[in-house]
Design an enzyme around this catalytic site. Structure first.
Site, PDB file in Angstrom:
ATOM      1  N   SER A 191       0.693  -1.097   0.026  1.00  0.00           N
ATOM      2  CA  SER A 191       0.171  -0.095  -0.078  1.00  0.00           C
ATOM      3  C   SER A 191       0.945   1.225   0.100  1.00  0.00           C
ATOM      4  CB  SER A 191      -0.802   0.130   1.257  1.00  0.00           C
ATOM      5  OG  SER A 191      -1.817  -1.077   1.263  1.00  0.00           O
ATOM      6  N   HIS A 221      -0.734  -2.480  -7.420  1.00  0.00           N
ATOM      7  CA  HIS A 221      -1.381  -2.192  -5.945  1.00  0.00           C
ATOM      8  C   HIS A 221      -2.972  -2.077  -6.410  1.00  0.00           C
ATOM      9  CE1 HIS A 221      -2.506   1.036  -2.845  1.00  0.00           C
ATOM     10  NE2 HIS A 221      -2.713  -0.027  -2.539  1.00  0.00           N
ATOM     11  N   GLU A 227      -2.857   0.562  -9.334  1.00  0.00           N
ATOM     12  CA  GLU A 227      -1.937   1.698  -9.223  1.00  0.00           C
ATOM     13  C   GLU A 227      -0.789   0.737  -9.700  1.00  0.00           C
ATOM     14  OE1 GLU A 227      -1.274   3.514  -5.409  1.00  0.00           O
ATOM     15  OE2 GLU A 227      -1.256   5.571  -6.342  1.00  0.00           O
ATOM     16  N   ASN A 229      -2.627   6.094  -1.286  1.00  0.00           N
ATOM     17  CA  ASN A 229      -2.521   6.272   0.040  1.00  0.00           C
ATOM     18  C   ASN A 229      -1.991   7.614   0.563  1.00  0.00           C
ATOM     19  OD1 ASN A 229      -4.456   4.175   0.896  1.00  0.00           O
ATOM     20  ND2 ASN A 229      -2.569   2.810   0.191  1.00  0.00           N
TER      21      ASN A 229
HETATM   22  C1  LIG Z   1      -5.700   0.491   1.496  1.00  0.00           C
HETATM   23  C2  LIG Z   1      -4.996   0.466   0.209  1.00  0.00           C
HETATM   24  O1  LIG Z   1      -3.919   0.314  -0.129  1.00  0.00           O
HETATM   25  C3  LIG Z   1      -5.781   0.920  -0.819  1.00  0.00           C
HETATM   26  C4  LIG Z   1      -7.478   0.693  -0.963  1.00  0.00           C
HETATM   27  O2  LIG Z   1      -7.707  -0.586  -1.214  1.00  0.00           O
HETATM   28  S1  LIG Z   1      -8.418   1.829  -0.090  1.00  0.00           S
HETATM   29  C5  LIG Z   1      -9.968   1.368  -0.402  1.00  0.00           C
HETATM   30  C6  LIG Z   1     -10.681   1.347  -1.654  1.00  0.00           C
HETATM   31  N1  LIG Z   1     -11.862   0.899  -1.887  1.00  0.00           N
HETATM   32  C7  LIG Z   1     -12.958   1.998  -1.315  1.00  0.00           C
HETATM   33  O3  LIG Z   1     -12.759   3.118  -1.175  1.00  0.00           O
HETATM   34  C8  LIG Z   1     -14.194   1.086  -1.339  1.00  0.00           C
HETATM   35  C9  LIG Z   1     -15.244   2.018  -0.836  1.00  0.00           C
HETATM   36  N2  LIG Z   1     -16.581   1.599  -0.783  1.00  0.00           N
HETATM   37  C10 LIG Z   1     -17.382   1.073  -2.138  1.00  0.00           C
HETATM   38  O4  LIG Z   1     -16.800   1.565  -3.219  1.00  0.00           O
HETATM   39  C11 LIG Z   1     -18.620   0.510  -1.794  1.00  0.00           C
HETATM   40  O5  LIG Z   1     -19.066   0.565  -0.432  1.00  0.00           O
HETATM   41  C12 LIG Z   1     -18.585  -1.204  -2.098  1.00  0.00           C
HETATM   42  C13 LIG Z   1     -18.157  -1.451  -3.469  1.00  0.00           C
HETATM   43  C14 LIG Z   1     -17.431  -1.907  -1.261  1.00  0.00           C
HETATM   44  C15 LIG Z   1     -19.787  -1.803  -1.654  1.00  0.00           C
HETATM   45  O6  LIG Z   1     -20.854  -1.253  -2.506  1.00  0.00           O
HETATM   46  P1  LIG Z   1     -22.221  -1.049  -1.800  1.00  0.00           P
HETATM   47  O7  LIG Z   1     -23.205  -0.661  -3.014  1.00  0.00           O
HETATM   48  O8  LIG Z   1     -22.358  -0.554  -0.518  1.00  0.00           O
HETATM   49  O9  LIG Z   1     -22.483  -2.686  -1.486  1.00  0.00           O
HETATM   50  P2  LIG Z   1     -23.375  -3.683  -2.173  1.00  0.00           P
HETATM   51  O10 LIG Z   1     -24.511  -3.446  -3.102  1.00  0.00           O
HETATM   52  O11 LIG Z   1     -23.432  -4.953  -1.095  1.00  0.00           O
HETATM   53  O12 LIG Z   1     -22.006  -4.163  -3.262  1.00  0.00           O
HETATM   54  C16 LIG Z   1     -22.046  -3.615  -4.496  1.00  0.00           C
HETATM   55  C17 LIG Z   1     -21.055  -4.595  -5.291  1.00  0.00           C
HETATM   56  O13 LIG Z   1     -19.755  -4.908  -4.839  1.00  0.00           O
HETATM   57  C18 LIG Z   1     -19.643  -6.345  -4.604  1.00  0.00           C
HETATM   58  N3  LIG Z   1     -19.043  -6.387  -3.284  1.00  0.00           N
HETATM   59  C19 LIG Z   1     -19.293  -5.927  -2.139  1.00  0.00           C
HETATM   60  N4  LIG Z   1     -18.292  -6.039  -1.279  1.00  0.00           N
HETATM   61  C20 LIG Z   1     -17.575  -7.163  -1.646  1.00  0.00           C
HETATM   62  C21 LIG Z   1     -16.323  -7.911  -1.217  1.00  0.00           C
HETATM   63  N5  LIG Z   1     -15.696  -7.499  -0.008  1.00  0.00           N
HETATM   64  N6  LIG Z   1     -15.948  -8.827  -2.237  1.00  0.00           N
HETATM   65  C22 LIG Z   1     -16.236  -8.867  -3.317  1.00  0.00           C
HETATM   66  N7  LIG Z   1     -17.412  -8.063  -3.765  1.00  0.00           N
HETATM   67  C23 LIG Z   1     -18.183  -7.302  -3.050  1.00  0.00           C
HETATM   68  C24 LIG Z   1     -21.105  -6.959  -4.592  1.00  0.00           C
HETATM   69  O14 LIG Z   1     -20.934  -8.005  -5.033  1.00  0.00           O
HETATM   70  C25 LIG Z   1     -21.999  -6.025  -5.243  1.00  0.00           C
HETATM   71  O15 LIG Z   1     -22.312  -6.388  -6.393  1.00  0.00           O
HETATM   72  P3  LIG Z   1     -23.753  -7.086  -6.656  1.00  0.00           P
HETATM   73  O16 LIG Z   1     -24.701  -6.372  -5.745  1.00  0.00           O
HETATM   74  O17 LIG Z   1     -24.045  -6.755  -8.016  1.00  0.00           O
HETATM   75  O18 LIG Z   1     -23.418  -8.303  -6.329  1.00  0.00           O
HETATM   76  N1  LIG Z   2      -6.382  -3.829   3.250  1.00  0.00           N
HETATM   77  C1  LIG Z   2      -6.502  -3.154   2.271  1.00  0.00           C
HETATM   78  O1  LIG Z   2      -7.628  -2.568   1.866  1.00  0.00           O
HETATM   79  C2  LIG Z   2      -5.393  -3.063   1.291  1.00  0.00           C
HETATM   80  C3  LIG Z   2      -4.162  -3.766   1.410  1.00  0.00           C
HETATM   81  N2  LIG Z   2      -3.235  -3.753   0.678  1.00  0.00           N
HETATM   82  C4  LIG Z   2      -1.824  -4.388   0.986  1.00  0.00           C
HETATM   83  O2  LIG Z   2      -2.094  -5.793   0.863  1.00  0.00           O
HETATM   84  C5  LIG Z   2      -1.234  -6.505   1.603  1.00  0.00           C
HETATM   85  C6  LIG Z   2      -1.829  -7.503   2.362  1.00  0.00           C
HETATM   86  O3  LIG Z   2      -2.849  -6.857   3.205  1.00  0.00           O
HETATM   87  P1  LIG Z   2      -4.257  -7.689   3.674  1.00  0.00           P
HETATM   88  O4  LIG Z   2      -4.655  -8.756   2.565  1.00  0.00           O
HETATM   89  O5  LIG Z   2      -5.201  -6.644   4.052  1.00  0.00           O
HETATM   90  O6  LIG Z   2      -3.710  -8.299   4.901  1.00  0.00           O
HETATM   91  P2  LIG Z   2      -4.377  -9.471   5.701  1.00  0.00           P
HETATM   92  O7  LIG Z   2      -3.800  -9.475   7.328  1.00  0.00           O
HETATM   93  O8  LIG Z   2      -5.805  -9.782   5.454  1.00  0.00           O
HETATM   94  O9  LIG Z   2      -3.415 -10.771   5.029  1.00  0.00           O
HETATM   95  C7  LIG Z   2      -1.969 -11.078   5.082  1.00  0.00           C
HETATM   96  C8  LIG Z   2      -1.950 -12.546   4.841  1.00  0.00           C
HETATM   97  O10 LIG Z   2      -0.557 -12.772   4.478  1.00  0.00           O
HETATM   98  C9  LIG Z   2      -0.007 -13.735   5.693  1.00  0.00           C
HETATM   99  N3  LIG Z   2       1.349 -13.582   5.664  1.00  0.00           N
HETATM  100  C10 LIG Z   2       2.054 -13.110   6.632  1.00  0.00           C
HETATM  101  N4  LIG Z   2       3.333 -13.374   6.123  1.00  0.00           N
HETATM  102  C11 LIG Z   2       3.499 -14.049   5.241  1.00  0.00           C
HETATM  103  C12 LIG Z   2       4.586 -14.742   4.768  1.00  0.00           C
HETATM  104  N5  LIG Z   2       5.742 -14.627   4.974  1.00  0.00           N
HETATM  105  N6  LIG Z   2       4.302 -15.574   3.671  1.00  0.00           N
HETATM  106  C13 LIG Z   2       3.142 -15.974   3.184  1.00  0.00           C
HETATM  107  N7  LIG Z   2       1.930 -15.146   3.893  1.00  0.00           N
HETATM  108  C14 LIG Z   2       2.304 -14.322   4.856  1.00  0.00           C
HETATM  109  C15 LIG Z   2      -0.921 -13.524   6.788  1.00  0.00           C
HETATM  110  O11 LIG Z   2      -0.826 -14.799   7.575  1.00  0.00           O
HETATM  111  P3  LIG Z   2      -1.059 -14.293   9.135  1.00  0.00           P
HETATM  112  O12 LIG Z   2      -2.491 -13.789   9.347  1.00  0.00           O
HETATM  113  O13 LIG Z   2      -0.877 -16.065   9.650  1.00  0.00           O
HETATM  114  O14 LIG Z   2       0.410 -13.465   9.703  1.00  0.00           O
HETATM  115  C16 LIG Z   2      -2.212 -13.136   6.026  1.00  0.00           C
HETATM  116  O15 LIG Z   2      -2.906 -14.385   5.938  1.00  0.00           O
HETATM  117  C17 LIG Z   2      -0.533  -5.249   2.494  1.00  0.00           C
HETATM  118  O16 LIG Z   2       0.748  -5.071   2.091  1.00  0.00           O
HETATM  119  C18 LIG Z   2      -1.364  -4.220   2.246  1.00  0.00           C
HETATM  120  O17 LIG Z   2      -0.806  -2.910   2.599  1.00  0.00           O
HETATM  121  C19 LIG Z   2      -3.310  -3.241  -0.432  1.00  0.00           C
HETATM  122  C20 LIG Z   2      -4.513  -2.447  -0.813  1.00  0.00           C
HETATM  123  C21 LIG Z   2      -5.587  -2.444   0.139  1.00  0.00           C
END
Ligand SMILES: CC(=O)CC(=O)SCCNC(=O)CCNC(=O)[C@H](O)C(C)(C)COP(=O)(O)OP(=O)(O)OC[C@H]1O[C@@H](n2cnc3c(N)ncnc32)[C@H](O)[C@@H]1OP(=O)(O)O
Ligand SMILES: NC(=O)C1=CN([C@@H]2O[C@H](COP(=O)(O)OP(=O)(O)OC[C@H]3O[C@@H](n4cnc5c(N)ncnc54)[C@H](OP(=O)(O)O)[C@@H]3O)[C@@H](O)[C@H]2O)C=CC1
Length: 284
Positions: free
Chosen positions: A119, A140, A152, A190
Site C-alpha cells: 500500500s 497495487h 496503481e 494512500n
Molecule cells: C488501503 C489501500 O492500499 C488501497 C485501498 O484499497 S483503499 C480502499 C478502496 N476501496 C474503497 O474506497 C471502497 C469504498 N466502498 C465502495 O466502493 C462500496 O461501498 C463497495 C463497492 C465496497 C460496496 O458497495 P455497496 O453498494 O455499498 O454494497 P453492495 O451493493 O453490497 O455491493 C456492490 C457490489 O460490490 C460487490 N461487493 C461488495 N463487497 C464485496 C467484497 N468484499 N468482495 C467482493 N465483492 C464485493 C457486491 O457483489 C456488489 O455487487 P452485486 O450487488 O451486483 O453483487
Molecule cells: N487491506 C486493504 O484494503 C489493502 C491492503 N493492501 C496491502 O496488501 C497487503 C496485504 O493486506 P491484507 O490482505 O489486508 O492483509 P491480511 O492481514 O488480510 O493478510 C495478510 C496475509 O499474509 C499472510 N502472511 C504473513 N506473512 C507471510 C509470509 N511470509 N508468507 C506468506 N503469507 C504471509 C498472513 O498470515 P497471518 O495472518 O498468519 O500472519 C495473512 O494471511 C499489505 O501489504 C497491504 O498494505 C493493498 C491494498 C488494499
C-alpha cells in the site's frame, strides 16, 4: 499475454481477491500462505464471492467450477519455481516483504516478474532485496479487489520498461485499469486517502463527533460510498497505521503523524472488520 502461471503470496483479504480475479481471467494461480488456516479461509472467501456472481447470473456454474479448477493452494514458497509472475500480498512490513522477495529471487526462473501489492512501502527498497530490481514492480490493487477497477502500477527506480509493459498488459487482461505512478511514500492513492482517514480519527479522538456522525457527514455531504471510519475498519486499522507510519517516516512531516487513538486500537487488537471490532462491531 506472456504471464500465464501466477503465484499470489498471502491469502488474506487482498491476496484472496487477487487470486480470484487472476483465476477468473484464465491464469493458473497458486495461492500461498504460511498458514493452512489462512488458505482455507481465503478459498472460502473466493467461493462465496463466486457464488454471489452465479446467483446474480453474471457467471455460470461452469465458470465458477473452471475458475476454482485454475486455483491451487500451497504453504511452500518453493512452488513458485515455474511461475512467470508472483504477486506478494503479505502484511505491510518491510522486513517481512524483503525476506519474501529475497527468497523468491532464488526460487523463481530468471524471466519471472516479482510484484508487490504494498500500500505504501518503497518498491525500490523491496527490489534491492533481489538481484533483479529491473523485474520488480508495484501492482497495487484496491479493496475489494473483485469490484474496484483500479490497479496503481508503481515503477521502482530500476524497473525496466519491459516489466512495466508486461504488467500494464496483465492488468488490462484482468479487465482493470492500470495507472502509472512513481515510487514515493504512499504513491498517489494512500498519500491522498490515508491522511483523510487519519484526520477523521482525530475528529473522534478530539470529541468533535461520534464515528457514526463523521461517516454520515462524508457519505451524505461528499457522496463517499463508505464513511472514512467504516472504510478504515474495512481496510484494517493495522494496515492504516502502517501506511501512516510510512508517510510520517518517508516525508518527515508532522502532518502525517498517526492519531494516538489509531495506535491505541491497533495495540488493543481492534483491527476492524477482520477481528470483529474497530470503530464499529462486526459479526464474525
Ligand atoms: C488501503 C489501500 O492500499 C488501497 C485501498 O484499497 S483503499 C480502499 C478502496 N476501496 C474503497 O474506497 C471502497 C469504498 N466502498 C465502495 O466502493 C462500496 O461501498 C463497495 C463497492 C465496497 C460496496 O458497495 P455497496 O453498494 O455499498 O454494497 P453492495 O451493493 O453490497 O455491493 C456492490 C457490489 O460490490 C460487490 N461487493 C461488495 N463487497 C464485496 C467484497 N468484499 N468482495 C467482493 N465483492 C464485493 C457486491 O457483489 C456488489 O455487487 P452485486 O450487488 O451486483 O453483487
Ligand atoms: N487491506 C486493504 O484494503 C489493502 C491492503 N493492501 C496491502 O496488501 C497487503 C496485504 O493486506 P491484507 O490482505 O489486508 O492483509 P491480511 O492481514 O488480510 O493478510 C495478510 C496475509 O499474509 C499472510 N502472511 C504473513 N506473512 C507471510 C509470509 N511470509 N508468507 C506468506 N503469507 C504471509 C498472513 O498470515 P497471518 O495472518 O498468519 O500472519 C495473512 O494471511 C499489505 O501489504 C497491504 O498494505 C493493498 C491494498 C488494499
Amino acid at each position: 499475454m506472456q504471464s500465464k502461471k501466477i503465484m499470489v503470496i498471502g491469502a488474506g483479504q487482498m491476496g484472496s481477491g487477487i487470486a480470484q480475479v487472476f483465476a477468473q481471467s484464465h491464469f493458473q494461480v497458486k495461492l500461498n500462505d504460511i498458514s493452512e488456516e489462512a488458505l482455507t479461509k481465503g478459498l472460502n472467501t473466493i467461493e462465496k464471492s463466486l457464488n454471489r456472481s452465479v446467483k446474480k447470473e453474471r457467471i455460470s456454474q461452469q465458470d465458477k467450477t473452471d475458475t476454482l479448477e485454475r486455483l491451487s493452494t500451497t504453504t511452500k514458497l518453493s512452488d513458485a519455481f515455474d511461475c512467470d509472475l508472483v504477486i506478494e500480498a503479505v502484511v505491510e512490513n518491510m522486513d517481512v516483504k524483503t525476506k519474501v522477495f529475497g527468497e523468491l529471487d532464488k526460487i523463481t526462473a530468471d524471466h519471472a516478474i516479482l510484484a508487490s501489492n504494498t500500500s505504501s512501502l518503497p518498491i525500490t527498497e523491496i527490489a534491492a532485496a533481489t538481484h533483479r530490481p529491473e523485474q520488480v514492480i508495484g501492482m497495487h490493487f484496491m479493496n475489494p479487489v473483485p469490484v474496484m477497477p483500479l490497479v496503481e502500477v508503481i515503477r521502482g527506480l530500476a524497473t525496466s520498461d519491459e516489466t512495466y509493459q508486461a504488467i500494464d498488459q496483465t492488468t488490462k487482461a484482468l479487465h482493470k485499469t492500470p495507472v502509472e505512478v512513481n515510487d514515493y511514500p504512499g504513491f498517489v492513492s494512500n498519500r491522498v486517502l490515508m491522511p483523510m482517514i487519519n484526520e477523521a480519527i482525530y475528529t473522534v479522538y478530539e470529541g468533535v463527533a461520534t464515528p457514526e456522525s463523521v461517516d454520515e457527514v462524508m457519505k451524505l455531504g461528499m457522496n463517499h460510498p463508505m464513511g472514512p471510519l467504516t472504510l478504515a475498519d474495512f481496510i484494517g486499522l493495522d494496515t492504516c497505521l502502517y501506511i501512516m507510519e510510512v508517510l510520517y517516516d518517508g516525508f518527515g512531516d508532522s502532518k502525517y503523524r498517526p492519531c494516538p487513538l489509531l495506535r491505541k486500537y491497533v495495540k488493543a487488537g481492534w483491527l476492524g472488520r477482520k477481528t470483529g471490532r474497530g470503530f464499529y462491531l462486526y459479526d464474525r
